[in-house]
Motif scaffolding. Structure first.
Motif, PDB file in Angstrom:
ATOM      1  N   ILE A   1       0.900  -1.156   0.062  1.00 32.57           N
ATOM      2  CA  ILE A   1      -0.026  -0.045   0.134  1.00 32.57           C
ATOM      3  C   ILE A   1       0.884   1.007  -0.025  1.00 32.57           C
ATOM      4  O   ILE A   1       1.655   1.331   0.945  1.00 32.57           O
ATOM      5  CB  ILE A   1      -0.789   0.105   1.250  1.00 32.57           C
ATOM      6  CG1 ILE A   1      -1.860  -1.143   1.013  1.00 32.57           C
ATOM      7  CG2 ILE A   1      -1.729   1.114   1.230  1.00 32.57           C
ATOM      8  CD1 ILE A   1      -2.701  -1.239   2.600  1.00 32.57           C
TER       9      ILE A   1
ATOM     10  N   ALA B   1      -0.150   6.207   3.760  1.00 32.89           N
ATOM     11  CA  ALA B   1      -0.829   5.797   4.975  1.00 32.89           C
ATOM     12  C   ALA B   1      -1.762   6.922   5.496  1.00 32.89           C
ATOM     13  O   ALA B   1      -1.793   7.609   6.702  1.00 32.89           O
ATOM     14  CB  ALA B   1       0.340   5.632   6.145  1.00 32.89           C
TER      15      ALA B   1
ATOM     16  N   GLY C   1      -5.372   4.280   2.632  1.00 35.60           N
ATOM     17  CA  GLY C   1      -4.171   3.269   3.033  1.00 35.60           C
ATOM     18  C   GLY C   1      -4.336   2.698   4.432  1.00 35.60           C
ATOM     19  O   GLY C   1      -4.300   1.528   4.551  1.00 35.60           O
TER      20      GLY C   1
ATOM     21  N   LEU D   1       2.691  -0.907   4.450  1.00 39.49           N
ATOM     22  CA  LEU D   1       2.201   0.480   4.009  1.00 39.49           C
ATOM     23  C   LEU D   1       3.711   1.539   3.894  1.00 39.49           C
ATOM     24  O   LEU D   1       4.477   1.328   4.814  1.00 39.49           O
ATOM     25  CB  LEU D   1       1.205   1.026   5.157  1.00 39.49           C
ATOM     26  CG  LEU D   1      -0.228   0.569   4.856  1.00 39.49           C
ATOM     27  CD1 LEU D   1      -0.194  -0.622   5.573  1.00 39.49           C
ATOM     28  CD2 LEU D   1      -1.233   1.559   5.652  1.00 39.49           C
TER      29      LEU D   1
ATOM     30  N   GLU E   1       4.885   5.141   3.562  1.00 36.63           N
ATOM     31  CA  GLU E   1       4.375   6.563   3.833  1.00 36.63           C
ATOM     32  C   GLU E   1       5.610   7.512   3.631  1.00 36.63           C
ATOM     33  O   GLU E   1       6.557   7.210   4.297  1.00 36.63           O
ATOM     34  CB  GLU E   1       3.868   6.748   5.278  1.00 36.63           C
ATOM     35  CG  GLU E   1       3.357   8.081   5.429  1.00 36.63           C
ATOM     36  CD  GLU E   1       2.644   8.874   4.556  1.00 36.63           C
ATOM     37  OE1 GLU E   1       3.014   9.745   4.163  1.00 36.63           O
ATOM     38  OE2 GLU E   1       1.692   8.406   4.109  1.00 36.63           O
TER      39      GLU E   1
ATOM     40  N   ASN F   1      -2.575   2.097  -4.483  1.00 37.32           N
ATOM     41  CA  ASN F   1      -1.976   3.459  -4.435  1.00 37.32           C
ATOM     42  C   ASN F   1      -3.052   4.395  -3.868  1.00 37.32           C
ATOM     43  O   ASN F   1      -4.052   4.237  -4.296  1.00 37.32           O
ATOM     44  CB  ASN F   1      -1.636   3.763  -5.725  1.00 37.32           C
ATOM     45  CG  ASN F   1      -1.342   5.413  -6.057  1.00 37.32           C
ATOM     46  OD1 ASN F   1      -0.302   5.994  -5.308  1.00 37.32           O
ATOM     47  ND2 ASN F   1      -2.191   6.091  -6.570  1.00 37.32           N
ATOM     48  N   THR F   2      -2.619   5.248  -2.991  1.00 36.58           N
ATOM     49  CA  THR F   2      -3.425   6.108  -2.397  1.00 36.58           C
ATOM     50  C   THR F   2      -3.119   7.748  -2.684  1.00 36.58           C
ATOM     51  O   THR F   2      -3.640   8.757  -2.062  1.00 36.58           O
ATOM     52  CB  THR F   2      -3.748   5.953  -0.903  1.00 36.58           C
ATOM     53  OG1 THR F   2      -2.621   6.258   0.002  1.00 36.58           O
ATOM     54  CG2 THR F   2      -4.153   4.446  -0.701  1.00 36.58           C
TER      55      THR F   2
ATOM     56  N   GLY G   1     -10.575   2.114   1.169  1.00 37.02           N
ATOM     57  CA  GLY G   1      -9.480   1.097   1.569  1.00 37.02           C
ATOM     58  C   GLY G   1     -10.093   0.115   2.065  1.00 37.02           C
ATOM     59  O   GLY G   1      -9.498  -1.263   1.843  1.00 37.02           O
TER      60      GLY G   1
END
Length: 450
Positions: free
Chosen positions: A7, A10, A14, A31, A33, A253-254, A431
């Protein structure tokens, strides 16, 4: 290193994905970040004078039982609940929100101009092709002139004729002529419209407290200060800024979808790149002004369509929680938001000064308050809102199917690029639903490509 679920980001989406994957028994999760903290656009900051500021006017309200239970579990009893009180500043007076339901507060001649433009046969009858035309069809020329057109330009920093209107839904209170006339004649108020009529807010730490707690729960699965610089969809791998390669089975992807495609993904697909380049966003300058002393003002937030202030919205952040103020119960925290873009230029070097002047111009401060400022704080967000332009949906119809064919999924406010599904609850649930789709095969309902 290899993980089943990788991911990027965050923030709320996420963290929502990671939290749900853990609930479903998954452990091969990571994750990444880029910041030293979790929360993304829902992060909060404390300035040197002790004021807490959010990155915009976030409030906790929900469309989902899962989200409600999660917030209760995270915060326990450490939150306050509020009945929304909002207003629009126009003609040197305050009009209760929604503006179009409370026209009796306007000057009489303006009331008539607005109502006359709403009468049968006065509004355009052709099917609208953009947001500007939709405003005229739904509200008439009067509301368009005084509120909808100038306010939406201040928010989006994009001309309304360049925007679509299929995103509206519950985001905009439409007009009911019968109700407008009844409220005018009987002098009634109508202030309760909208899904955020009642909202909650953390007692301490701003909105960021929610996502700090979520991040702490996932601490073993979150790697902070880690920026992803390249994605190979064929090898199913990512490369971080420090040179590490991580492989995955499924990637979420966020971060901003346009940057993800244009800068990170290893592809020469020009159709894909052209679609990503068609995604448009505005930028938002968040300005916090801490003022010594209190006022008797229960308003939560206010809207500003006129040009005597640079901001489109101001939040009485001290009303959300007294602990947001540097001197709880004895000082005010005025959180202002100003948009900018290629269509709407702002000089960031002087924007705090013009913001303070705007607060004076709109009666939120007076000259004595100017002398009693305890703190000024600002944060320019390059990516403020994903703008629902006319080109957005065609671009998403190109981008998302291609990504998913590579087991890459893009969700969240900017990962999915759908403003209408980008509230805090929407973002977390995008999410959560992605995680349930991966593990349980459930269909996603919050994020759907149109």
């Amino acid at each position: 290193m290899h993980v089943k679920y990788l991911i990027i980001g965050a923030g709320p989406t996420g963290l929502g994905a990671g939290h749900r994957l853990r609930e479903l028994g998954e452990t091969s999760i990571l994750l990444l970040e880029r910041n030293a903290y979790t929360g993304g656009l829902a992060t909060s900051f404390k300035d040197s004078a002790g004021f807490t500021w959010d990155l915009g006017g976030h409030v906790v309200f929900s469309h989902y039982g899962y989200f409600d239970r999660l917030i209760e579990d995270l915060l326990g009893d450490q939150y306050l609940e509020h009945q929304r009180i909002a207003a629009v500043r126009m003609f040197e007076r305050w009009v209760p929100y929604p503006f179009q339901n409370n026209l009796r507060y306007l000057p009489k001649e303006v009331q008539w101009e607005i109502v006359e433009a709403m009468l049968p046969g006065r509004r355009p009858e052709a099917h609208p092709t953009n947001f500007r035309e939709w405003i005229e069809v739904v509200f008439g020329a009067g509301i368009a002139k005084y509120f909808m057109v100038p306010y939406n330009f201040k928010v989006w920093a994009t001309p309304a004729e360049k925007m679509a209107y299929n995103w509206i839904g519950e985001r905009v209170s439409v007009v009911d002529l019968e109700m407008v006339l009844k409220n005018l004649v009987l002098e009634l108020d109508n202030k309760s419209w909208g899904p955020n009529n009642v909202f909650r807010f953390p007692l301490f730490g701003g909105t960021g407290d929610i996502f700090n707690r979520m991040g702490d729960r996932l601490n073993d699965f979150v790697r902070r200060n880690t920026d992803v610089v390249a994605v190979d969809p064929v090898a199913k791998s990512v490369r971080t800024a420090d040179g590490e390669t991580i492989t995955y089975d499924n990637l979420l992807n966020t971060g901003p979808l346009d940057l993800f495609v244009l800068n990170s993904i290893n592809t020469s697909n020009e159709t894909l790149r052209a679609a990503a380049a068609n995604l448009t966003h505005n930028s938002v300058y968040v300005a916090g002004v801490g003022v010594d002393g209190m006022r008797d003002d229960p308003t939560c937030w206010m809207y500003f369509p006129e040009n005597n202030s640079p901001f489109y919205r101001v939040t009485n952040f001290h009303n959300y929680s007294p602990n947001n103020a540097g001197k709880p119960g004895a000082s005010r925290a005025l959180m202002c938001e100003v948009s900018y873009s290629e269509h709407k230029h702002e000089d960031l070097s002087t924007l705090m000064e013009t913001t303070v002047q705007g607060l004076v111009n709109t009666a939120l401060m007076d000259e004595n308050d100017r002398r009693n400022i305890l703190s000024t704080w600002s944060y320019p967000l390059d990516y403020g809102y994903p703008v629902p332009t006319l080109e957005r949906d065609p671009a998403l119809r190109v981008l998302q199917p291609w990504l998913e064919s590579c087991q890459i999924y893009s969700r969240g406010r900017f990962g999915g690029w759908q403003y209408e599904a980008a509230n805090m609850d929407h973002s977390v649930m995008q999410g959560v639903e992605w995680a349930e789709r991966m593990v349980q095969g459930k269909a996603e309902t919050t994020y759907v490509v149109k």
